[in-house]
Scaffold this motif. Structure first.
Motif, short mmCIF file in Angstrom:
data_model
loop_
_atom_site.label_atom_id
_atom_site.label_comp_id
_atom_site.label_asym_id
_atom_site.label_seq_id
_atom_site.Cartn_x
_atom_site.Cartn_y
_atom_site.Cartn_z
N UNK A 1 0.85 -1.20 0.00
CA UNK A 1 0.00 0.00 0.00
C UNK A 1 0.88 1.25 0.00
N UNK A 2 0.35 2.33 -0.55
CA UNK A 2 1.12 3.58 -0.61
C UNK A 2 2.38 3.44 -1.44
N UNK A 3 2.26 2.66 -2.53
CA UNK A 3 3.48 2.35 -3.30
C UNK A 3 3.61 3.13 -4.60
N UNK A 4 2.85 4.23 -4.72
CA UNK A 4 3.02 5.08 -5.91
C UNK A 4 4.35 5.82 -5.87
N UNK A 5 4.91 5.97 -4.67
CA UNK A 5 6.18 6.71 -4.55
C UNK A 5 6.89 6.28 -3.25
N UNK B 1 7.60 -1.45 -15.77
CA UNK B 1 7.54 -2.17 -17.04
C UNK B 1 6.44 -3.21 -17.06
N UNK B 2 5.48 -3.07 -16.16
CA UNK B 2 4.38 -4.03 -16.08
C UNK B 2 3.11 -3.40 -16.64
N UNK B 3 2.24 -4.25 -17.17
CA UNK B 3 0.94 -3.77 -17.63
C UNK B 3 -0.13 -4.29 -16.68
N UNK B 4 -1.19 -3.50 -16.58
CA UNK B 4 -2.31 -3.87 -15.73
C UNK B 4 -3.13 -4.90 -16.50
N UNK B 5 -2.53 -6.07 -16.67
CA UNK B 5 -3.13 -7.07 -17.55
C UNK B 5 -3.61 -8.29 -16.81
N UNK B 6 -4.06 -9.28 -17.55
CA UNK B 6 -4.57 -10.50 -16.92
C UNK B 6 -3.46 -11.28 -16.23
N UNK C 1 2.21 -15.06 -16.30
CA UNK C 1 3.39 -14.51 -16.94
C UNK C 1 3.92 -13.32 -16.18
N UNK C 2 5.15 -12.97 -16.44
CA UNK C 2 5.79 -11.90 -15.70
C UNK C 2 5.32 -10.52 -16.10
N UNK C 3 4.48 -10.41 -17.15
CA UNK C 3 3.99 -9.09 -17.54
C UNK C 3 2.86 -8.62 -16.63
N UNK C 4 2.36 -9.52 -15.77
CA UNK C 4 1.19 -9.20 -14.97
C UNK C 4 1.47 -8.21 -13.87
N UNK C 5 0.42 -7.58 -13.42
CA UNK C 5 0.50 -6.64 -12.31
C UNK C 5 -0.83 -5.95 -12.18
N UNK C 6 -0.98 -5.18 -11.12
CA UNK C 6 -2.25 -4.51 -10.89
C UNK C 6 -1.98 -3.18 -10.21
N UNK C 7 -2.67 -2.13 -10.68
CA UNK C 7 -2.59 -0.81 -10.05
C UNK C 7 -3.99 -0.43 -9.60
N UNK C 8 -4.12 -0.04 -8.34
CA UNK C 8 -5.44 0.24 -7.77
C UNK C 8 -5.41 1.56 -7.00
N UNK D 1 -3.71 6.00 -2.64
CA UNK D 1 -4.80 6.97 -2.74
C UNK D 1 -4.66 7.79 -4.02
N UNK D 2 -3.46 7.89 -4.51
CA UNK D 2 -3.17 8.53 -5.79
C UNK D 2 -3.23 7.45 -6.89
N UNK D 3 -4.45 7.28 -7.44
CA UNK D 3 -4.65 6.18 -8.40
C UNK D 3 -3.83 6.39 -9.67
N UNK D 4 -3.74 7.64 -10.15
CA UNK D 4 -2.93 7.91 -11.35
C UNK D 4 -1.47 7.59 -11.07
N UNK D 5 -1.03 7.97 -9.87
CA UNK D 5 0.36 7.67 -9.47
C UNK D 5 0.61 6.17 -9.42
N UNK D 6 -0.40 5.42 -8.97
CA UNK D 6 -0.25 3.95 -8.90
C UNK D 6 -0.08 3.39 -10.31
N UNK D 7 -0.90 3.87 -11.25
CA UNK D 7 -0.78 3.37 -12.64
C UNK D 7 0.57 3.75 -13.23
N UNK D 8 1.01 4.97 -12.97
CA UNK D 8 2.31 5.42 -13.49
C UNK D 8 3.44 4.58 -12.89
N UNK D 9 3.30 4.25 -11.61
CA UNK D 9 4.35 3.46 -10.93
C UNK D 9 4.42 2.06 -11.53
N UNK D 10 3.26 1.47 -11.82
CA UNK D 10 3.25 0.13 -12.43
C UNK D 10 3.94 0.18 -13.80
N UNK D 11 3.65 1.25 -14.54
CA UNK D 11 4.29 1.40 -15.86
C UNK D 11 5.80 1.55 -15.71
#
Ligand SMILES: NC(=O)c1ccc[n+]([C@@H]2O[C@H](COP(=O)([O-])OP(=O)(O)OC[C@H]3O[C@@H](n4cnc5c(N)ncnc54)[C@H](O)[C@@H]3O)[C@@H](O)[C@H]2O)c1
Length: 271
Positions: free
Chosen positions: A11-15, A50-55, A58-65, A37-47
């Protein structure tokens, strides 16, 4: 690859410290869940990982919430989203938190409640919801991020320190109650770590005081907390339980220190 294919929620891992932890865990093979709490920051951090918010798979998986840990409904939705995506949760690092530096005589009920609400009650909401999922999944690892301010009485740390002291005690109770469910619970107490929170909460006088009082005479880095978190979430720490690992450059344990005649902050002689 000490955490290979482990579903890891920080948690709180956008930065800050949280991002450093999820980055190290991902490098160790974990499937990262970045919640902030910064959802945009979470998505940017996942990117940035090098991970995509995908199914799943595989190692490409990940989730930003997006999540507000102080809101139980938001926390429950976060855990439900993780289980819906991955079917399990293996690791929780309960890291989201806010700082604060208000003197005891000036702290308002609003600031007190907000600090306790995020740093203690919020951590409890997340830990309980995650642990319930881990019980169903057959076990897991939980690390609560506390603070040296929860162990020592520092200026301006009334609400913050009380919340962190409460979280350290909660860690011990969780360790006792969850041991039979194969859930390993510990906490990390960072000392002064160079992050955005520290830039906000630490003025020049605070920095000078810390650098004087820390035997290693410097702030720590988020990566130094991440190294400790990987250890406590790996199999290597399987018999470490209910423990608080201070990562603080020796701040907690220091006694008399000679500083080559330098004057201590506040005017006292250094040695
Ligand atoms: N920096 C230090 O010196 C230090 C020292 C001891 C302990 N800590 C602890 O380490 C943790 C991380 O601190 P940091 O320095 O990286 O802070 P930071 O402010 O850089 O990062 C904190 C993150 O938590 C998120 N967050 C805040 N409120 C939230 C909420 N209600 N719900 C979900 N996310 C929320 C923020 O958006 C941010 O991304 C905190 O628990 C803090 O108390 C930090």
């Amino acid at each position: 690859m000490r955490l290979e294919n482990k579903v890891a929620l920080v948690t709180g891992s956008a930065r800050g410290i949280g991002f450093a932890i999820i980055r190290r865990m991902t490098a160790e093979g974990a499937i990262p869940v970045i919640a902030d709490i910064n959802a945009d920051g979470a998505r940017a951090a996942l990117a940035r990982l090098g991970r995509t918010d995908g199914p799943v798979g595989g190692l490409a998986g990940g989730l930003a919430l997006g999540v507000d840990v102080a809101d139980k409904a938001s926390v429950d939705a976060m855990i439900a989203a993780i289980i819906a995506r991955f079917g399990r949760l293996d690791i929780l690092v309960n890291n989201a938190g806010i700082g604060g530096n208000t003197p005891f005589l000036e702290i308002t009920p609003e600031e007190w409640n907000r600090t306790i609400g995020i740093n203690l009650t919020g951590a409890f909401f997340v830990a309980q919801a995650a642990a319930r999922a881990m019980v169903k999944g057959g076990g897991g690892k939980i690390v609560n991020i506390t603070s040296l301010s929860g162990q020592r009485g520092g200026h301006g740390r009334a609400a913050y320190g009380a919340a962190k002291a409460g979280l350290e005690l909660l860690t011990k109770v969780m360790a006792v109650e969850l041991a039979d469910s194969a859930i390993n619970v510990n906490s990390i107490a960072p000392g002064a770590i160079e992050t955005e929170m520290a830039k906000f909460a630490h003025d020049q006088a605070t920095r000078a005081a810390y650098n004087y009082l820390i035997p290693m005479t410097r702030y720590g880095t988020p990566e130094e907390i991440a190294d400790a978190a990987v250890f406590l979430c790996s199999d290597e720490s399987r018999y470490v339980h209910g423990h608080t690992l201070n990562v603080d450059g020796g701040f907690r344990e220091a006694g008399l220190m000679f500083r080559g005649g330098k004057v201590a902050p506040g005017g006292g002689a250094a040695g």
